[in-house]
Design a protein around this motif. Structure first.
Motif, PDB file in Angstrom:
ATOM      1  N   GLN A 467       0.829  -1.207   0.000  1.00  0.00           N
ATOM      2  CA  GLN A 467       0.000   0.000   0.000  1.00  0.00           C
ATOM      3  C   GLN A 467       0.859   1.251   0.000  1.00  0.00           C
ATOM      4  N   GLY A 468       1.893   1.269   0.856  1.00  0.00           N
ATOM      5  CA  GLY A 468       2.808   2.396   0.892  1.00  0.00           C
ATOM      6  C   GLY A 468       3.595   2.537  -0.395  1.00  0.00           C
ATOM      7  N   VAL A 469       4.000   1.404  -0.987  1.00  0.00           N
ATOM      8  CA  VAL A 469       4.759   1.439  -2.241  1.00  0.00           C
ATOM      9  C   VAL A 469       3.928   2.055  -3.367  1.00  0.00           C
ATOM     10  N   VAL A 470       2.651   1.672  -3.461  1.00  0.00           N
ATOM     11  CA  VAL A 470       1.794   2.221  -4.518  1.00  0.00           C
ATOM     12  C   VAL A 470       1.632   3.731  -4.346  1.00  0.00           C
ATOM     13  N   ALA A 471       1.446   4.192  -3.115  1.00  0.00           N
ATOM     14  CA  ALA A 471       1.337   5.632  -2.868  1.00  0.00           C
ATOM     15  C   ALA A 471       2.610   6.345  -3.306  1.00  0.00           C
ATOM     16  N   ALA A 472       3.767   5.757  -2.968  1.00  0.00           N
ATOM     17  CA  ALA A 472       5.043   6.362  -3.349  1.00  0.00           C
ATOM     18  C   ALA A 472       5.209   6.397  -4.867  1.00  0.00           C
ATOM     19  N   VAL A 473       4.825   5.317  -5.534  1.00  0.00           N
ATOM     20  CA  VAL A 473       4.960   5.247  -6.987  1.00  0.00           C
ATOM     21  C   VAL A 473       4.068   6.281  -7.668  1.00  0.00           C
ATOM     22  N   LEU A 474       2.876   6.478  -7.166  1.00  0.00           N
ATOM     23  CA  LEU A 474       1.987   7.488  -7.742  1.00  0.00           C
ATOM     24  C   LEU A 474       2.572   8.887  -7.580  1.00  0.00           C
ATOM     25  N   LEU A 475       3.218   9.143  -6.441  1.00  0.00           N
ATOM     26  CA  LEU A 475       3.863  10.439  -6.250  1.00  0.00           C
ATOM     27  C   LEU A 475       5.008  10.624  -7.246  1.00  0.00           C
ATOM     28  N   VAL A 476       5.789   9.564  -7.440  1.00  0.00           N
ATOM     29  CA  VAL A 476       6.900   9.622  -8.394  1.00  0.00           C
ATOM     30  C   VAL A 476       6.379   9.813  -9.816  1.00  0.00           C
ATOM     31  N   ALA A 477       5.344   9.085 -10.167  1.00  0.00           N
ATOM     32  CA  ALA A 477       4.783   9.164 -11.520  1.00  0.00           C
ATOM     33  C   ALA A 477       4.232  10.547 -11.809  1.00  0.00           C
ATOM     34  N   GLY A 478       3.637  11.157 -10.793  1.00  0.00           N
ATOM     35  CA  GLY A 478       3.008  12.455 -11.008  1.00  0.00           C
ATOM     36  C   GLY A 478       3.992  13.589 -11.158  1.00  0.00           C
ATOM     37  N   GLY A 479       5.136  13.499 -10.442  1.00  0.00           N
ATOM     38  CA  GLY A 479       6.096  14.594 -10.490  1.00  0.00           C
ATOM     39  C   GLY A 479       5.444  15.891 -10.042  1.00  0.00           C
ATOM     40  N   ASN A 480       5.544  16.922 -10.866  1.00  0.00           N
ATOM     41  CA  ASN A 480       4.923  18.208 -10.538  1.00  0.00           C
ATOM     42  C   ASN A 480       3.405  18.145 -10.597  1.00  0.00           C
ATOM     43  N   ALA A 481       2.879  17.125 -11.289  1.00  0.00           N
ATOM     44  CA  ALA A 481       1.426  16.962 -11.398  1.00  0.00           C
ATOM     45  C   ALA A 481       0.953  15.800 -10.515  1.00  0.00           C
ATOM     46  N   ALA A 482       1.608  15.640  -9.353  1.00  0.00           N
ATOM     47  CA  ALA A 482       1.306  14.507  -8.466  1.00  0.00           C
ATOM     48  C   ALA A 482      -0.153  14.496  -8.026  1.00  0.00           C
ATOM     49  N   LEU A 483      -0.712  15.677  -7.747  1.00  0.00           N
ATOM     50  CA  LEU A 483      -2.101  15.747  -7.288  1.00  0.00           C
ATOM     51  C   LEU A 483      -3.042  15.180  -8.342  1.00  0.00           C
ATOM     52  N   SER A 484      -2.854  15.575  -9.596  1.00  0.00           N
ATOM     53  CA  SER A 484      -3.701  15.080 -10.680  1.00  0.00           C
ATOM     54  C   SER A 484      -3.554  13.577 -10.851  1.00  0.00           C
ATOM     55  N   THR A 485      -2.334  13.065 -10.738  1.00  0.00           N
ATOM     56  CA  THR A 485      -2.096  11.632 -10.886  1.00  0.00           C
ATOM     57  C   THR A 485      -2.784  10.846  -9.785  1.00  0.00           C
ATOM     58  N   LEU A 486      -2.707  11.355  -8.563  1.00  0.00           N
ATOM     59  CA  LEU A 486      -3.370  10.694  -7.436  1.00  0.00           C
ATOM     60  C   LEU A 486      -4.882  10.652  -7.652  1.00  0.00           C
ATOM     61  N   GLN A 487      -5.453  11.772  -8.092  1.00  0.00           N
ATOM     62  CA  GLN A 487      -6.883  11.829  -8.347  1.00  0.00           C
ATOM     63  C   GLN A 487      -7.294  10.832  -9.432  1.00  0.00           C
ATOM     64  N   THR A 488      -6.499  10.777 -10.496  1.00  0.00           N
ATOM     65  CA  THR A 488      -6.833   9.914 -11.625  1.00  0.00           C
ATOM     66  C   THR A 488      -6.814   8.448 -11.235  1.00  0.00           C
ATOM     67  N   ALA A 489      -5.877   8.060 -10.382  1.00  0.00           N
ATOM     68  CA  ALA A 489      -5.785   6.665  -9.954  1.00  0.00           C
ATOM     69  C   ALA A 489      -7.082   6.200  -9.310  1.00  0.00           C
ATOM     70  N   SER A 490      -7.673   7.038  -8.487  1.00  0.00           N
ATOM     71  CA  SER A 490      -8.918   6.648  -7.813  1.00  0.00           C
ATOM     72  C   SER A 490     -10.088   6.598  -8.789  1.00  0.00           C
ATOM     73  N   ILE A 491     -10.129   7.530  -9.748  1.00  0.00           N
ATOM     74  CA  ILE A 491     -11.219   7.541 -10.728  1.00  0.00           C
ATOM     75  C   ILE A 491     -11.194   6.284 -11.588  1.00  0.00           C
ATOM     76  N   ILE A 492     -10.003   5.894 -12.039  1.00  0.00           N
ATOM     77  CA  ILE A 492      -9.873   4.694 -12.873  1.00  0.00           C
ATOM     78  C   ILE A 492     -10.256   3.447 -12.090  1.00  0.00           C
TER      79      ILE A 492
END
Length: 535
Positions: A467-492
Motif C-alpha cells: 500500500q505504501g509502495v503504490v502511494a510512493a509510486v503514484l507520487l513519483v509518476a506524477g512529479g509536478n502533477a502529483a495531485l492530478s495523478t493521485l486523483q486519476t488513480a482513484s477515478i480509474i
C-alpha cells in the motif's frame, strides 16, 4: 478457496496472485517509463471524464435515493445480526471509527482548499467570484461533494456486507454482497473477479489519500520547522508513517485502530473548537445554517447537473482539464467509490447488532452533519479572512494546495495559539494517515482471506508495505502533477467497482425482502419479532 497451509495459508491464492501480478506490472512500468505512464494516466482520466461523467453523476444520486428508501421502508428495523445481538462498540467509538475511515485525510486536505478554489475561480452554478455570494456558493458545492452523496456511496457497500455477514451468516467478503442475487456462484470464479476488483479499488483509493496526506504533512513540517517541500521528503514520510500504520494494524481492531480512531476524534473536536473560538464564530455559524438550508433546497438540482463537454471524445485536443466537473464532481464520486470497498468492509466489521435504519442514519446522516460543521469551521474561516482581511489564502491555495490549512492558521493571527494549532493540525493529518493505512491493510487482507476478520499478521504486514509502495509510486509518476495523478488513480479504479455497486443494491433489496418474508412466516421459532420489523 482459502489455503490451510504454506506461505499463503489463510488467503485465497487466486486473488493474491492476480492482484500482486497486476500491481507489480503497474509499479515497474511506472518506474521504468515515468513519462509514458503519466501520459497514459492523464489520457485515461480524459476518456472517463468525457464518456462516463453522466454515469458517475447518476450513480451518486441513485445510491442516495436507495439509502433513504431502505432506511425508512419496512425493512429498516431488520437487525444486522441476530435479534438479540447488541452493538460491539459504543456510539462514540463506532462513529469515531466510521468517520476516521470515511473522510479523515481527505477532508483535512480539501476542507479549505476546495471552497477557496470555487470562491476565486467560480462554479457553473453562479457567475459570482471573490465576493460574499461566491463564498456561499463555494461552500454549498463543497457540502455537496462531502455530504449525503459521499456517505451514501460508502453506506451501500457497508450495509450490503453487514447484512449478508451478520444476518445471513456469510463471510465478511465483498463477493458475498452478491449472494442474495447470485447464490453459490459467488464462491467460484465470479467471486474471485469481484474480490480482485475490490482489491484494486481499495489499493488505489487509499494510495490517493496517502499521497495527499504526505503532501500536507510535508507542508505542515515546512510551516513548523522549515522542512523542504519536495518528493524526497514525501517519500521518507510514506516510509515512516507506513511503519507506524503497520504497528497499529498488528495490534488489532480493538486496540490500535480503535484507540487511534478515538484519539483522532478528540483531536478533531479540539481543532474544531479552535476554529470556532478563535475564528469568525458568528460568520461560521451563519454560513453553516444558511448553506445547509441552501444545500438541501438545491440538492435535487445539484444531483442532476451534467456539464456539457467542451470538446468531443474524438478531438485530439480533448482533455478532462477543460471541464469543471472533471476537476471536481467526477473526481469526488470516483474517489468515494474507490474507497467504498475499504470503508464498507471496515464499517460493516464494526456494526454488528445495529439495525438497518440505525446504520444508514449514522453513516449517512450523522457523518454528513459532522462534515458540514467541519467544512464551515475550516473553510468558513479561510473565506472570512479573504473576504474581510485580504488574506490571499486563495492565491496560496492556487500555487500549492497542500498549504491551505497552514495559510489559514497564519491568517488568523492568534500568535502562540496559532502555532500550537499548526502542530495539532499536522499531528491530526498524521494520525488520520495512520488510521486510513492500518484500516485499509486490514480490509485488503480480509478480502483476500474471503472474509476472515482476523487475517494473519504476515499478510497484513506484506500488504501494508505494498500500500505504501503504490502511494510512493503514484507520487513519483506524477512529479509536478502529483495531485492530478493521485486523483486519476482513484477515478480509474472506481469504474469497474461502480458496476458491482449497482448489483449490490439489487442484491441487497432482494435479500432484505426475502428476510422480511421469512421472519413473518417463521414467527413460531421465537427468533424474530415480526411485529417489530413491520413497524
Amino acid at each position: 478457496m482459502v489455503l490451510s497451509r504454506g506461505l499463503c495459508r489463510g488467503i485465497n491464492p487466486f486473488i493474491v496472485v492476480i492482484s500482486l501480478a497486476v500491481t507489480s506490472v503497474f509499479i515497474l512500468f511506472t518506474l521504468l517509463f515515468p513519462e509514458q505512464s503519466a501520459r497514459l494516466i492523464d489520457d485515461a482520466r480524459t476518456l472517463i471524464t468525457l464518456s462516463a461523467s453522466s454515469w458517475y453523476v447518476a450513480l451518486a444520486a441513485g445510491f442516495l435515493l436507495f439509502c433513504i428508501w431502505i432506511a425508512f421502508s419496512r425493512y429498516g428495523n431488520i437487525r444486522l445480526g441476530n435479534d438479540n445481538d447488541k452493538p460491539e462498540f459504543s456510539y462514540f467509538a463506532w462513529f469515531a471509527m466510521v468517520y476516521a475511515a470515511g473522510q479523515g485525510i481527505g477532508i483535512i486536505f480539501w476542507s479549505i482548499a476546495e471552497p477557496m478554489f470555487h470562491f476565486s475561480g467560480g462554479t457553473p452554478f453562479s457567475s459570482a467570484v471573490g465576493n460574499a455570494e461566491a463564498a456561499e456558493v463555494a461552500m454549498k458545492v463543497t457540502f455537496f461533494h462531502w455530504g449525503l452523496n459521499a456517505w451514501a456511496i460508502y453506506c451501500v457497500v457497508g450495509l450490503a456486507l453487514a447484512f449478508v455477514s451478520y444476518r445471513l451468516k456469510k463471510p465478511l467478503s465483498i463477493r458475498y454482497t452478491l449472494y442474495p442475487l447470485l447464490g453459490k456462484r459467488v464462491e467460484g470464479w465470479v467471486g474471485v473477479l469481484v474480490d480482485v476488483i475490490a482489491v484494486f479499488a481499495t489499493l488505489f483509493g487509499i494510495a490517493t489519500s496517502l499521497g495527499l496526506g504526505v503532501q500536507q504533512i510535508n507542508a505542515g513540517l515546512h510551516a513548523i520547522w522549515d522542512v523542504p517541500q519536495n518528493l524526497g521528503v514525501q517519500l521518507v514520510l510514506v516510509i515512516v508513517i507506513t511503519a507506524c500504520a503497520l504497528v497499529s494494524v498488528l495490534t488489532g481492531l480493538k486496540r490500535g485502530i480503535k484507540y487511534l480512531s478515538i484519539s483522532n476524534m478528540w483531536l478533531t473536536i479540539l481543532l474544531l473548537a479552535f476554529f470556532i473560538l478563535f475564528g469568525p464564530t458568528e460568520y461560521i455559524f451563519d454560513l453553516l445554517f444558511g448553506v445547509s438550508v441552501d444545500y438541501l433546497v438545491d440538492l435535487f438540482a445539484l444531483n442532476i447537473f451534467i456539464e456539457t463537454a467542451a470538446q468531443s471524445l474524438g478531438d485530439a485536443d480533448a482533455s478532462w482539464k477543460s471541464m469543471w466537473q472533471g476537476w471536481w464532481t467526477v473526481f469526488y464520486w470516483g474517489w468515494w467509490m474507490s474507497w467504498a470497498p475499504f470503508v464498507g468492509v471496515f464499517v460493516a466489521r464494526i456494526s454488528r447488532g445495529r439495525t438497518i435504519r440505525e446504520f444508514v442514519v449514522g453513516v449517512v446522516g450523522v457523518s454528513s452533519l459532522l462534515s458540514f460543521v467541519w467544512l464551515a469551521a475550516y473553510g468558513g474561516t479561510a473565506l472570512h479572512i479573504d473576504l474581510f482581511d485580504d488574506g490571499n489564502i486563495a492565491a496560496t491555495v492556487s500555487s500549492n494546495v497542500s498549504e491551505a490549512l497552514y495559510a489559514t492558521f497564519a491568517g488568523m493571527n492568534v500568535g502562540t495559539v496559532g502555532h500550537l494549532a499548526t502542530i495539532a493540525g499536522t499531528l491530526l493529518v498524521a494520525t488520520y494517515f495512520i488510521t486510513s493505512s492500518d484500516s485499509g491493510t486490514l480490509v485488503l487482507t480480509t478480502i483476500m482471506s474471503e472474509g476472515n476478520e482476523h487475517p494473519l499478521k504476515r499478510h497484513r504486514t506484506f500488504w501494508g508495505v505494498i500500500q505504501g509502495v503504490v502511494a510512493a509510486v503514484l507520487l513519483v509518476a506524477g512529479g509536478n502533477a502529483a495531485l492530478s495523478t493521485l486523483q486519476t488513480a482513484s477515478i480509474i479504479a472506481a469504474l469497474p467497482f461502480s458496476l458491482l455497486m449497482v448489483l449490490m443494491c439489487i442484491s441487497l433489496a432482494k435479500g432484505v425482502r426475502g428476510e422480511y418474508k421469512r421472519v413473518r412466516v417463521d414467527t413460531s421459532t421465537g427468533k424474530t419479532n415480526a411485529q417489530e420489523l413491520s413497524q
